[in-house]
Design an enzyme around this catalytic site. Structure first.
Site, PDB file in Angstrom:
ATOM      1  N   HIS A  90      13.543  11.904 -41.688  1.00 30.59           N
ATOM      2  CA  HIS A  90      12.428  10.857 -42.207  1.00 30.59           C
ATOM      3  C   HIS A  90      12.223   9.802 -41.307  1.00 30.59           C
ATOM      4  O   HIS A  90      11.684   8.693 -41.907  1.00 30.59           O
ATOM      5  CB  HIS A  90      13.164  10.378 -43.360  1.00 30.59           C
ATOM      6  CG  HIS A  90      13.715  11.469 -44.480  1.00 30.59           C
ATOM      7  ND1 HIS A  90      13.175  11.946 -45.388  1.00 30.59           N
ATOM      8  CD2 HIS A  90      15.304  11.797 -44.774  1.00 30.59           C
ATOM      9  CE1 HIS A  90      13.920  13.059 -46.108  1.00 30.59           C
ATOM     10  NE2 HIS A  90      15.358  12.829 -45.671  1.00 30.59           N
ATOM     11  N   SER A 112      -4.213   1.016 -19.720  1.00 29.19           N
ATOM     12  CA  SER A 112      -5.018   0.397 -20.604  1.00 29.19           C
ATOM     13  C   SER A 112      -6.161  -0.395 -19.648  1.00 29.19           C
ATOM     14  O   SER A 112      -5.589  -1.008 -18.674  1.00 29.19           O
ATOM     15  CB  SER A 112      -4.501  -0.347 -21.507  1.00 29.19           C
ATOM     16  OG  SER A 112      -5.251  -1.601 -22.099  1.00 29.19           O
TER      17      SER A 112
END
Length: 481
Positions: A155, A285
C-alpha cells in the site's frame, strides 16, 4: 520526410530503424511484389504453362520498388481508387513480360493479408531478442543485489524487509511470462495463402480446370516458398481478424509489465534508493538544474498506456466483421498493427537501456531501514524478552508505550526514530541490551529472499533463456532522444 506534415513520433522519434522499416511503404509494396512473384512461381511449378521463365526473371529483378514507382502508383490509385490494382498496373509497366500474369487468380487480400502476416512474424523476430536481453540484464542485476536488504512496501506503506534483488524478480517473472506469450503468438502466425475472393479458392480451381489436388498443392507451395509452416485452413476474403487479437494481446500485456516496472523505478527514484541511468550531459529540467528526472521510465509509462489501449482496436475490429469480410477493418488496421509493434519496440529498447545501468544507493537504503526497523523488530524484542524470563503481556505493554513515544517524535517533531535508544534507557529491557544489535540486523528480516532470488535466476530464468542464447549480447543501448 517533410517537416510540414505530421509524422507519428513512434517512427520519427522513438522506434528503431529496423522496426520502422518493416511497416514502411517501401517494404510493404516490395513485399506485395514478392508475393506476386511467389504466386507466379507456385502456379508455374504446379503446372500453369502460361507463366514463363521470362516473366519470373523480370519480376525477380524488380522486387524492390523505387521512389518513382511509388509515386506512379499513387497517381494510379487516385484514378482507380484501389491501392492493390494501382500497384498491379505499376508493377506490370515495370515488368511488361509479366504484366498479363501478375495477380493471376488472386484477390487483393492475397497480397495485403499475407503481407501483414509476414510483417507480424518479422516484427516479433525483432521484439523477442530485445526482450531476451532485458531479461538477461535484469537477472544479472537481481543476482548482484540478491542480499541487499531494502524496506518493502505494501500500500506504499512500510512493510517487512525484502532485498533489492528479490524485488527485481517480481519484474523478471512477468517479463518471462511476456516472453512465453510473445513466442507462442509468433509461432502461431500462419499465412492466409491463396484462398480466392471469399475463401473458396474458386478462381484457382478454375485455373487448374477443376483439379482440387493442384489447388491444395498451390497453397502448400506458397507456404513453403515464403518460409512458413502452415496456412490457415479456413478464411473468408481475409484471414480471421482474431489472429490480430492473438498477435497484439501479448504486446498489450507487455505494456502492463513495463508500466508496473517503470512506475516502481519512478517511485524508487523519488526515494533516492534506485535510479535509471543518467547521462553526463543530460538535463533534467530547464529551470531546476539539480533535477534528475526519471524520463526513461516516464516514457515507458506513457507509451505503455497507449499500447494497452490498442488491444481494444483489434478486439472491436474482429468482433464486427460481417460474414466473409467488410472493409471497416482496413483503415484501423493500418494504424493499430504498426502502432502496437512500434510501441512495443520502443518500450523494450528503453527497458534495455534502463536495465543496463540501474544505479543503487545502498547508504540511502540503509538509512531508511534504520528509520523503520525498530518498529518491525518489536516482535523479535518481545520474543527475546520472553526467552529471558519476561512476560509477553508485560513486554508488549512496555514496548507499545515506547513505540508510540518514538512515533510521536518522528511524526510530530520530524525527528529520527529513537525507539532503540528508549529501549536501551529502560531498565525493564536490560536483559536484552547486549542482544539488540543482533536483533536489529537487517539480514535477519529478509526471510528467504536471497535464496529465492538465486534459485529463480539460476533455474527458472536460465531454463527460459536456454533457446535464446544466440540472442544475448552486452551491447550498449543508447536512446536517440
Amino acid at each position: 520526410m517533410s517537416n510540414d506534415k505530421y509524422a507519428t513520433p513512434l517512427s520519427s522519434r522513438y522506434a528503431s530503424d529496423e522496426m520502422s522499416k518493416i511497416f514502411s511503404l517501401r517494404h510493404r509494396f516490395s513485399t506485395w511484389r514478392k508475393l506476386w512473384l511467389t504466386l507466379a512461381k507456385a502456379e508455374k511449378e504446379v503446372g500453369l504453362e502460361m507463366i514463363t521463365d521470362e516473366a519470373i526473371a523480370e519480376m525477380e529483378k524488380h522486387l524492390e520498388i523505387t521512389d518513382e514507382e511509388i509515386e506512379d502508383a499513387k497517381k494510379e490509385e487516385a484514378i482507380v481508387r484501389h491501392d492493390v490494382m494501382a500497384h498491379v498496373h505499376t508493377f506490370g509497366k515495370t515488368c511488361p513480360a509479366a504484366a498479363g500474369i501478375i495477380h493471376l487468380g488472386a484477390t487483393s487480400c492475397y497480397v495485403t493479408d499475407n503481407a501483414d502476416l509476414i510483417f507480424l512474424r518479422d516484427a516479433y523476430d525483432i521484439l523477442i531478442p530485445k526482450l531476451v536481453n532485458v531479461i538477461d540484464r535484469l537477472s544479472k542485476f537481481a543476482l548482484e543485489y540478491k542480499d541487499l536488504p531494502v524496506l518493502g512496501w505494501t500500500h506504499f506503506q512500510p512493510a517487512q524487509l525484502t532485498t533489492v534483488g528479490k524485488r527485481s524478480t517480481l519484474w523478471l517473472q512477468e517479463l518471462l511470462w511476456d516472453l512465453r506469450n510473445m513466442q507462442r503468438a509468433r509461432d502461431d502466425i500462419g499465412l492466409r495463402g491463396a484462398k480466392g475472393t471469399t475463401g473458396t479458392q474458386a478462381s484457382f480451381l478454375s485455373l487448374f480446370h477443376g483439379n482440387h489436388d493442384k489447388v491444395d498443392e498451390l497453397d502448400e507451395k506458397i507456404v513453403e516458398l515464403l518460409g512458413f509452416d502452415h496456412a490457415y485452413p479456413c478464411t473468408g476474403q481475409t484471414y480471421s481478424r482474431k489472429i490480430d487479437i492473438d498477435a497484439v494481446a501479448p504486446l498489450s500485456s507487455l505494456g502492463a509489465t513495463a508500466h508496473k516496472m517503470a512506475t516502481d523505478i519512478r517511485l524508487l527514484a523519488n526515494l533516492k534508493e534506485i535510479e535509471e541511468p543518467f547521462e553526463k550531459s543530460q538535463i533534467g529540467s530547464s529551470a531546476m538544474a539539480y533535477k534528475r528526472n526519471p524520463m526513461r521510465s516516464e516514457r515507458v509509462c506513457s507509451l505503455a498506456r497507449h499500447l494497452g489501449s490498442l488491444y481494444q482496436d483489434v478486439f472491436q475490429t474482429s468482433a464486427v466483421q460481417w460474414f466473409e469480410r467488410t472493409l471497416d477493418d482496413s483503415a484501423i488496421r493500418r494504424i493499430s498493427l504498426p502502432s502496437a509493434f512500434l510501441t512495443a519496440d520502443i518500450l523494450l529498447s528503453t527497458l534495455l537501456n534502463i536495465t543496463s545501468g540501474l544505479v543503487v544507493y545502498p547508504k540511502v537504503i540503509e538509512r531508511r531501514i534504520k528509520s523503520e526497523l525498530p518498529f518491525m523488530a518489536t516482535e523479535n524484542i518481545i520474543m527475546a524478552m520472553v526467552e529471558n524470563g519476561g512476560s509477553r503481556q508485560d513486554c508488549h505493554e512496555e514496548i507499545r508505550v515506547l513505540s508510540h513515544q518514538a512515533a510521536a517524535v518522528v511524526k510530530e517533531q520530524g525527528g529520527d526514530n529513537d525507539l532503540i535508544e528508549r529501549i536501551k534507557n529502560t531498565e525493564y529491557f536490560k536483559p536484552i541490551w547486549d542482544d539488540l544489535e543482533k536483533l536489529l540486523d537487517p539480514s535477519t528480516f529478509v526471510g528467504r529472499a536471497p535464496q529465492q532470488t538465486e534459485k529463480f535466476v539460476k533455474v527458472t530464468v536460465a531454463e527460459a533463456l536456454k533457446p535464446y542464447q544466440s540472442y544475448i549480447n552486452d551491447e550498449a543501448v543508447k536512446l536517440s532522444v
